[in-house]
Design a protein around this motif. Structure first.
Motif, PDB file in Angstrom:
ATOM      1  N   ALA A 188       0.829  -1.204   0.000  1.00 33.53           N
ATOM      2  CA  ALA A 188       0.000   0.000   0.000  1.00 33.53           C
ATOM      3  C   ALA A 188       0.865   1.257   0.000  1.00 33.53           C
ATOM      4  O   ALA A 188       0.568   2.232  -0.695  1.00 33.53           O
ATOM      5  CB  ALA A 188      -0.939   0.001   1.198  1.00 33.53           C
ATOM      6  N   ALA A 189       1.948   1.241   0.788  1.00 30.63           N
ATOM      7  CA  ALA A 189       2.838   2.392   0.847  1.00 30.63           C
ATOM      8  C   ALA A 189       3.504   2.636  -0.506  1.00 30.63           C
ATOM      9  O   ALA A 189       3.645   3.779  -0.947  1.00 30.63           O
ATOM     10  CB  ALA A 189       3.896   2.189   1.927  1.00 30.63           C
ATOM     11  N   LYS A 190       3.908   1.567  -1.168  1.00 30.95           N
ATOM     12  CA  LYS A 190       4.514   1.700  -2.494  1.00 30.95           C
ATOM     13  C   LYS A 190       3.506   2.266  -3.484  1.00 30.95           C
ATOM     14  O   LYS A 190       3.833   3.134  -4.296  1.00 30.95           O
ATOM     15  CB  LYS A 190       5.025   0.343  -2.981  1.00 30.95           C
ATOM     16  N   ALA A 191       2.280   1.769  -3.413  1.00 32.90           N
ATOM     17  CA  ALA A 191       1.240   2.254  -4.323  1.00 32.90           C
ATOM     18  C   ALA A 191       1.006   3.749  -4.127  1.00 32.90           C
ATOM     19  O   ALA A 191       0.897   4.500  -5.095  1.00 32.90           O
ATOM     20  CB  ALA A 191      -0.055   1.473  -4.102  1.00 32.90           C
ATOM     21  N   ARG A 192       0.933   4.190  -2.885  1.00 32.55           N
ATOM     22  CA  ARG A 192       0.707   5.613  -2.623  1.00 32.55           C
ATOM     23  C   ARG A 192       1.868   6.460  -3.121  1.00 32.55           C
ATOM     24  O   ARG A 192       1.669   7.533  -3.716  1.00 32.55           O
ATOM     25  CB  ARG A 192       0.488   5.876  -1.130  1.00 32.55           C
ATOM     26  N   SER A 193       3.095   5.979  -2.912  1.00 35.61           N
ATOM     27  CA  SER A 193       4.262   6.759  -3.329  1.00 35.61           C
ATOM     28  C   SER A 193       4.364   6.863  -4.844  1.00 35.61           C
ATOM     29  O   SER A 193       4.989   7.780  -5.370  1.00 35.61           O
ATOM     30  CB  SER A 193       5.541   6.139  -2.767  1.00 35.61           C
ATOM     31  N   LEU A 194       3.728   5.930  -5.559  1.00 34.69           N
ATOM     32  CA  LEU A 194       3.780   5.936  -7.022  1.00 34.69           C
ATOM     33  C   LEU A 194       2.559   6.597  -7.650  1.00 34.69           C
ATOM     34  O   LEU A 194       2.360   6.522  -8.851  1.00 34.69           O
ATOM     35  CB  LEU A 194       3.930   4.502  -7.541  1.00 34.69           C
ATOM     36  N   GLY A 195       1.738   7.236  -6.820  1.00 33.62           N
ATOM     37  CA  GLY A 195       0.658   8.049  -7.369  1.00 33.62           C
ATOM     38  C   GLY A 195      -0.748   7.542  -7.160  1.00 33.62           C
ATOM     39  O   GLY A 195      -1.714   8.203  -7.553  1.00 33.62           O
ATOM     40  N   LEU A 241       1.313   3.216   7.388  1.00 29.77           N
ATOM     41  CA  LEU A 241       2.027   2.732   6.213  1.00 29.77           C
ATOM     42  C   LEU A 241       3.535   2.811   6.429  1.00 29.77           C
ATOM     43  O   LEU A 241       4.030   3.623   7.198  1.00 29.77           O
ATOM     44  CB  LEU A 241       1.636   3.542   4.977  1.00 29.77           C
ATOM     45  N   ASP A 242       4.255   1.976   5.697  1.00 25.60           N
ATOM     46  CA  ASP A 242       5.710   1.878   5.805  1.00 25.60           C
ATOM     47  C   ASP A 242       6.374   3.021   5.043  1.00 25.60           C
ATOM     48  O   ASP A 242       6.394   3.032   3.818  1.00 25.60           O
ATOM     49  CB  ASP A 242       6.167   0.522   5.235  1.00 25.60           C
ATOM     50  N   ASN A 243       6.939   3.992   5.763  1.00 24.55           N
ATOM     51  CA  ASN A 243       7.579   5.129   5.106  1.00 24.55           C
ATOM     52  C   ASN A 243       8.806   4.729   4.308  1.00 24.55           C
ATOM     53  O   ASN A 243       9.132   5.334   3.291  1.00 24.55           O
ATOM     54  CB  ASN A 243       7.977   6.188   6.143  1.00 24.55           C
ATOM     55  N   ASP A 244       9.520   3.686   4.762  1.00 29.64           N
ATOM     56  CA  ASP A 244      10.696   3.222   4.031  1.00 29.64           C
ATOM     57  C   ASP A 244      10.312   2.729   2.649  1.00 29.64           C
ATOM     58  O   ASP A 244      11.036   2.917   1.680  1.00 29.64           O
ATOM     59  CB  ASP A 244      11.408   2.102   4.800  1.00 29.64           C
ATOM     60  N   ALA A 245       9.159   2.071   2.560  1.00 30.05           N
ATOM     61  CA  ALA A 245       8.692   1.577   1.263  1.00 30.05           C
ATOM     62  C   ALA A 245       8.386   2.736   0.331  1.00 30.05           C
ATOM     63  O   ALA A 245       8.634   2.667  -0.868  1.00 30.05           O
ATOM     64  CB  ALA A 245       7.440   0.706   1.446  1.00 30.05           C
ATOM     65  N   GLU A 246       7.849   3.823   0.878  1.00 30.48           N
ATOM     66  CA  GLU A 246       7.549   4.985   0.049  1.00 30.48           C
ATOM     67  C   GLU A 246       8.829   5.619  -0.472  1.00 30.48           C
ATOM     68  O   GLU A 246       8.921   6.014  -1.636  1.00 30.48           O
ATOM     69  CB  GLU A 246       6.750   6.012   0.850  1.00 30.48           C
ATOM     70  N   LEU A 247       9.847   5.703   0.366  1.00 34.24           N
ATOM     71  CA  LEU A 247      11.120   6.282  -0.063  1.00 34.24           C
ATOM     72  C   LEU A 247      11.771   5.422  -1.131  1.00 34.24           C
ATOM     73  O   LEU A 247      12.367   5.921  -2.082  1.00 34.24           O
ATOM     74  CB  LEU A 247      12.054   6.423   1.149  1.00 34.24           C
ATOM     75  N   GLU A 248      11.648   4.104  -0.995  1.00 32.10           N
ATOM     76  CA  GLU A 248      12.249   3.178  -1.954  1.00 32.10           C
ATOM     77  C   GLU A 248      11.630   3.374  -3.338  1.00 32.10           C
ATOM     78  O   GLU A 248      12.305   3.265  -4.361  1.00 32.10           O
ATOM     79  CB  GLU A 248      12.027   1.739  -1.474  1.00 32.10           C
ATOM     80  N   SER A 276      21.543  -6.325 -15.176  1.00 40.12           N
ATOM     81  CA  SER A 276      21.249  -7.357 -14.166  1.00 40.12           C
ATOM     82  C   SER A 276      20.952  -6.722 -12.820  1.00 40.12           C
ATOM     83  O   SER A 276      20.006  -7.112 -12.121  1.00 40.12           O
ATOM     84  CB  SER A 276      22.424  -8.335 -14.040  1.00 40.12           C
ATOM     85  N   GLN A 277      21.761  -5.728 -12.442  1.00 40.22           N
ATOM     86  CA  GLN A 277      21.520  -5.029 -11.182  1.00 40.22           C
ATOM     87  C   GLN A 277      20.203  -4.263 -11.221  1.00 40.22           C
ATOM     88  O   GLN A 277      19.481  -4.196 -10.220  1.00 40.22           O
ATOM     89  CB  GLN A 277      22.679  -4.070 -10.884  1.00 40.22           C
ATOM     90  N   ALA A 278      19.904  -3.697 -12.392  1.00 41.85           N
ATOM     91  CA  ALA A 278      18.654  -2.951 -12.533  1.00 41.85           C
ATOM     92  C   ALA A 278      17.449  -3.869 -12.352  1.00 41.85           C
ATOM     93  O   ALA A 278      16.470  -3.511 -11.691  1.00 41.85           O
ATOM     94  CB  ALA A 278      18.599  -2.278 -13.898  1.00 41.85           C
ATOM     95  N   LYS A 303      12.942  -5.545  -9.084  1.00 42.73           N
ATOM     96  CA  LYS A 303      12.192  -6.620  -8.437  1.00 42.73           C
ATOM     97  C   LYS A 303      12.091  -6.384  -6.937  1.00 42.73           C
ATOM     98  O   LYS A 303      11.076  -6.712  -6.305  1.00 42.73           O
ATOM     99  CB  LYS A 303      12.845  -7.968  -8.744  1.00 42.73           C
ATOM    100  N   GLU A 304      13.136  -5.798  -6.350  1.00 35.70           N
ATOM    101  CA  GLU A 304      13.074  -5.444  -4.929  1.00 35.70           C
ATOM    102  C   GLU A 304      11.979  -4.428  -4.673  1.00 35.70           C
ATOM    103  O   GLU A 304      11.395  -4.380  -3.587  1.00 35.70           O
ATOM    104  CB  GLU A 304      14.423  -4.866  -4.482  1.00 35.70           C
ATOM    105  N   MET A 305      11.703  -3.608  -5.677  1.00 34.68           N
ATOM    106  CA  MET A 305      10.669  -2.578  -5.550  1.00 34.68           C
ATOM    107  C   MET A 305       9.274  -3.089  -5.877  1.00 34.68           C
ATOM    108  O   MET A 305       8.308  -2.346  -5.866  1.00 34.68           O
ATOM    109  CB  MET A 305      10.991  -1.402  -6.486  1.00 34.68           C
ATOM    110  N   GLY A 306       9.185  -4.376  -6.203  1.00 30.42           N
ATOM    111  CA  GLY A 306       7.880  -4.947  -6.496  1.00 30.42           C
ATOM    112  C   GLY A 306       7.584  -5.103  -7.961  1.00 30.42           C
ATOM    113  O   GLY A 306       6.465  -5.444  -8.347  1.00 30.42           O
ATOM    114  N   VAL A 307       8.584  -4.847  -8.824  1.00 32.26           N
ATOM    115  CA  VAL A 307       8.415  -5.049 -10.259  1.00 32.26           C
ATOM    116  C   VAL A 307       8.731  -6.496 -10.566  1.00 32.26           C
ATOM    117  O   VAL A 307       9.810  -6.981 -10.273  1.00 32.26           O
ATOM    118  CB  VAL A 307       9.357  -4.129 -11.069  1.00 32.26           C
ATOM    119  N   THR A 308       7.763  -7.212 -11.157  1.00 35.99           N
ATOM    120  CA  THR A 308       7.922  -8.636 -11.401  1.00 35.99           C
ATOM    121  C   THR A 308       7.744  -8.956 -12.862  1.00 35.99           C
ATOM    122  O   THR A 308       7.184  -8.180 -13.636  1.00 35.99           O
ATOM    123  CB  THR A 308       6.905  -9.450 -10.590  1.00 35.99           C
TER     124      THR A 308
END
Length: 208
Positions: A94-101, A133-140, A195-197, A202-207
């Motif tokens: 949820a925090a990631k979703a909010r940070s992405l708009g 919500l997780d603020n660290d997730a929003e910053l990420e 590869s690093q990208a 993926k760490e950010m939830g991109v699958t």
């Protein structure tokens, strides 16, 4: 007086979920015209063809790349309110979703009345998120927000493992343009190679 919303785009590939969202939307406002699509590409076509008053977006579409899909949609229609629905159990989703708009986040397990309330809140300019919500997730997720729409579309293909030549052909771009977008995205993500990208995204939830 609440705003009368007329056009709602629903990007969801499960018929039962689509039907539930349709019912919830019409329970809020009977005059809403719901347009349903099953893929991100179809959603992009709809958004580029006409204006919608709001959108319900599933992160797990058939051609899904997770949260990068939300970024792509938001880059196309930055002022359109988006309610994300997802089956993910990740506590930071949820925090990631909010940070992405996104204006709201709702698990697919939510009851019908909660879905109706979430749609009403989001389309009336309010937010629908749980407290704490997780603020660290929003910053990420801030790094993804810094990518342009074109860079997002290219990196979506990079995550699939596609080479530049294929990406260029699929997106109708020059191969050098793809290379430029990849290089810029790597810099923004703070990595030095593809590869690093991919791992970073993926760490950010991109699958895939």
């Amino acid at each position: 007086m609440r705003k009368l919303l007329k056009y709602l785009l629903v990007a969801e590939d499960h018929p039962i979920c689509t039907a539930a969202i349709d019912m919830a939307a019409h329970a809020y406002e009977s005059a809403i015209v719901v347009t349903g699509v099953q893929t991100l590409d179809a959603a992009k076509d709809q958004l580029e063809a006409r204006r919608f008053d709001g959108m319900v977006l599933d992160l797990g579409l058939k051609d899904s790349q997770g949260f990068i899909n939300l970024s792509i949609v938001h880059s196309i229609a930055p002022r359109m309110p988006i309610l994300v629905v997802s089956a993910t159990e990740q506590p930071d989703a949820a925090a990631k979703a909010r940070s992405l708009g996104a204006r709201g986040f709702l698990p697919k397990s939510a009851p019908m009345d909660e879905m109706t309330s979430a749609i009403a809140a989001v389309l009336n300019g309010e937010e629908w998120f749980e407290d704490g919500l997780d603020n660290d997730a929003e910053l990420e997720s801030d790094q993804i927000k810094l990518l342009s729409g074109a860079q997002l579309r290219v990196m979506r293909e990079v995550v699939k493992g596609q080479p530049n030549k294929i990406i260029a052909a699929d997106l109708g771009l020059a191969e050098q343009t793809v290379k430029t977008h990849v290089s810029a995205a790597l810099k923004t993500l703070g990595v030095t190679n593809r590869s690093q990208a991919i791992l970073r995204l993926k760490e950010m939830g991109v699958t895939e």
